[in-house]
Design a protein around this motif. Sequence first.
Motif, short mmCIF file in Angstrom:
data_model
loop_
_atom_site.label_atom_id
_atom_site.label_comp_id
_atom_site.label_asym_id
_atom_site.label_seq_id
_atom_site.Cartn_x
_atom_site.Cartn_y
_atom_site.Cartn_z
N SER A 457 0.76 -1.39 -0.14
CA SER A 457 0.19 0.27 -0.40
C SER A 457 1.02 1.38 -0.14
N PHE A 458 0.47 2.21 -0.77
CA PHE A 458 1.16 3.42 -0.44
C PHE A 458 0.54 4.22 -0.33
N HIS A 459 -0.05 4.36 0.98
CA HIS A 459 -1.18 5.46 1.68
C HIS A 459 0.06 6.22 2.16
N HIS A 460 0.99 5.81 2.94
CA HIS A 460 1.61 7.35 3.67
C HIS A 460 2.44 8.51 2.58
N GLN A 461 2.50 8.01 1.27
CA GLN A 461 2.67 8.98 0.39
C GLN A 461 4.09 9.83 0.96
N ARG A 462 4.76 9.23 1.43
CA ARG A 462 6.11 9.65 1.80
C ARG A 462 6.94 8.81 1.85
N CYS A 463 8.22 8.41 2.31
CA CYS A 463 9.02 7.67 2.95
C CYS A 463 8.30 7.03 4.27
N VAL A 464 8.18 5.63 4.34
CA VAL A 464 7.58 4.76 5.76
C VAL A 464 9.19 4.58 6.41
N LEU A 465 9.30 4.70 7.67
CA LEU A 465 10.44 4.75 8.55
C LEU A 465 10.37 3.55 8.95
N LYS A 466 8.90 3.52 9.87
CA LYS A 466 9.37 2.49 10.98
C LYS A 466 8.07 1.31 10.70
N VAL A 467 7.84 0.32 10.73
CA VAL A 467 6.78 -0.62 10.70
C VAL A 467 6.76 -1.10 12.30
N GLU A 468 5.67 -1.50 12.76
CA GLU A 468 5.96 -2.96 14.21
C GLU A 468 4.81 -3.99 13.76
N ALA A 469 4.76 -5.02 14.16
CA ALA A 469 3.67 -6.01 13.46
C ALA A 469 3.50 -6.29 14.87
N PHE A 470 2.41 -6.62 15.72
CA PHE A 470 1.66 -7.50 16.42
C PHE A 470 0.68 -7.73 16.98
N LEU A 471 0.49 -8.69 17.62
CA LEU A 471 -1.25 -9.87 17.40
C LEU A 471 -2.32 -9.68 18.32
N HIS A 472 -3.59 -9.18 18.10
CA HIS A 472 -4.63 -9.14 19.00
C HIS A 472 -4.82 -10.21 19.38
N THR A 473 -5.52 -11.34 20.24
CA THR A 473 -7.00 -12.08 20.74
C THR A 473 -7.80 -12.03 21.18
N TRP A 474 -8.85 -12.59 20.52
CA TRP A 474 -9.73 -11.49 21.45
C TRP A 474 -10.27 -13.53 22.24
N ALA A 475 -11.18 -12.91 23.42
CA ALA A 475 -11.59 -14.25 24.55
C ALA A 475 -12.00 -14.84 23.82
N GLY A 476 -12.89 -15.55 22.89
CA GLY A 476 -13.43 -16.37 21.93
C GLY A 476 -11.80 -17.36 21.03
N GLY A 477 -10.46 -16.70 21.39
CA GLY A 477 -9.84 -17.32 20.39
C GLY A 477 -9.09 -16.84 19.21
N GLU A 478 -10.11 -15.80 18.77
CA GLU A 478 -9.78 -15.50 17.64
C GLU A 478 -8.70 -14.15 17.50
N ARG A 479 -7.81 -14.27 16.65
CA ARG A 479 -6.85 -13.87 16.21
C ARG A 479 -6.55 -12.90 15.39
N ARG A 480 -6.24 -11.66 15.26
CA ARG A 480 -6.45 -10.54 14.06
C ARG A 480 -4.53 -10.20 14.30
N HIS A 481 -4.21 -9.87 13.11
CA HIS A 481 -2.84 -9.77 12.64
C HIS A 481 -3.14 -7.78 12.50
N LEU A 482 -2.72 -7.03 13.36
CA LEU A 482 -2.31 -5.64 12.91
C LEU A 482 -0.74 -4.96 13.11
N LEU A 483 -0.45 -3.96 12.16
CA LEU A 483 0.15 -3.44 11.78
C LEU A 483 0.19 -2.04 12.23
N CYS A 484 1.37 -1.25 12.80
CA CYS A 484 2.18 -0.02 12.75
C CYS A 484 2.98 0.33 11.71
#
Length: 666
Positions: A457-484
């Motif tokens: 994705s080219f959302h930022h339209q300028r140099c991207v300096l940092k990324v950090e991925a993390f994982l969120h788990t719901w109470a039912g065990g379902e997981r979502r992969h999130l990125l900053c």
Amino acid sequence: LSWAPRPGLPPDTTAALLASGPDGEMLWLDVTHRPGQAPWVRLMGRYLLPPCKQRWHTCATFLPQEGLLICGDRRGSLLLFPCSSSSGWAAESTSIVNGGTDPIVEDSSNELEPSCLLHKGALPLESPLSVLFGLHGKTGVTSVTIHRGYIYSTGRDGVYRRLRLRDQQLEVLQKHRPCKGLQWIEELHFTSDGDLLVLGFHADSFVVWSSRTGENIHCIPCGGGHRSWSYCSSPLAEVFAFIKSGDVMLYHREAEPCEQQVLLASLHGREITCVRRLGAVEVPGHATVNVFVTGSEDTTTCVLVLSENSRAALPLARLTDHISSVRTLAFAMGPGDEGFGDEGLSALLFSAGGRAQIECYRLLCTGDTTTESAVACQVIHMASHRLDKHWEQKKNRHKLVKMDPETRYMSLSVVPGTSTKQLPTPWKFLAAACSDGSVRIFGLLEAARKLVLVAESFHHQRCVLKVEAFLHTWAGGERRHLLCSAATDGSIAFWDITSPIVDAADALHQAEGEIQPLALDAPLVTIMAHSCGVNSLHIRETPEGRYLVASGSDDGSIHVCLLEVALGRGEAMAGTCLQVLERVSRPCAHAAHVTGIRVLRPDLLLSASVDQRLTLWNRCPGELVPLSTTFFHVPDLAELDCWEVVEAGGELRYYCVLCGQGLEML
């Protein structure tokens, strides 16, 4: 023609002669020297080289334990053939008695010499068990050597490679480019003191290069590599003989005492741009040893140990696959399927930087009390990826203008928890921040050694300096992969990349590793955290299941926000919703760029800056309160990494490593 030592037989009396003939046929002849008589020749095997324009072998060696023969050919390929000393054809009237040092031959062999080739049809024509076609390019393989169970090959492509044998297949572990300009590598010499000497030709000179010191030991003008030559070294002297204009020339040098003393060996030739702690290795009889990986502007990556006792940095392995500077590193911990075993510290290492290049390695570090560092490191090169590979393969590209500028990878982050019941895939995923304004997701299939671009994705339209991925788990065990992701305008964007990863895994499974990159959805939320570029970023989950996102900027400010992940309103699977519960900003926290930040605990932060100050902050409601400041000695700080250690008394300690113009551990 080429000679090869015969394993298990005295080298001064018996050797193997390999001869390439018409139609790619190669003969293995055992030649035995007999004083006062003609040599005795016995045909041992016939082999078929793969078809190519120049169909002859250039070098060969035996693997005695496995009963195999490895040879290199003029096309740059490495070939593995079966061989057995009992397979040779011998006349009934001939026998060798191995009781003495010299073989005793009952009959005269003068009549047998022509017959050993006349009856060669009695031996089968063996095909290769394993072929690595064109491994050293079109200029040919120059030597094959066995050392400590590994196979080393050299070629005129300026590279030497380390290989191993696995299930009777040749497998490349690593390639090394010794030094700039040494295009013709001819041989490798392993010295008794553990150094590796690389012998080759640079322009019109013969060069001996030491891998330990990283410099030329000898440079002898001889006219270049198109000539017969021989080199021999001993602790007393070194001799190089060569033919030039029909004359035999001899270069002889007596050993001299070394007057140069290295006070402090260098880790890298230029500044260190990134550092990561791989983990700790338990060594019996030694203190726990910390293993680190550093990347540098000198285009190399170094695996090393920092010894607290000797206060020295000891390199374990140096990785030289990058063609431009190494900017960022990332790990995926856990064992692979390379037959390494389960003991020790095992991880996948990703390194990236200039020229849009990513390299991936499998590392295994184990305790080894025989070495100075007390740790042994094995490396396998797994995969690599270049965005502009299609450009490199274009013909007449010197006549064309390259439309896109050279892209640099600024930051990498491994997406955690991608192999689950929800996503049962052997693929590992990697997020990259790119200087061309894009956030890219790559997939690695370790078994096939493939690294594939799957989404961007080219959302930022300028140099991207940092990324950090993390994982969120719901109470039912379902997981979502999130990125900053964070860019040069001070904005921080949060993405839900679960759907693209699931879709990419399905598409990769069906397309067998080749897909068109998918488009990432728009970010869930974007916050303007700083007035200019975000140079450091860290995310930590709190005990309540929320996320603290800390960032540092070029303007010396620190920003911390508290996030909560919730389900979107409407249907149960309407998507992920992010809520910013709290924001704290500290302008002018440092006098220069904040290039390192870590959330140690929900109430404790650590920041480091180019102003050479390491500051601890207490996170209170609505503000950050400085607790203490320590000055460190590394100028131009590039990165910080932290870890915690529980001491023997149960006391918790935090350690950090800093890199820039040097390396420091606190």
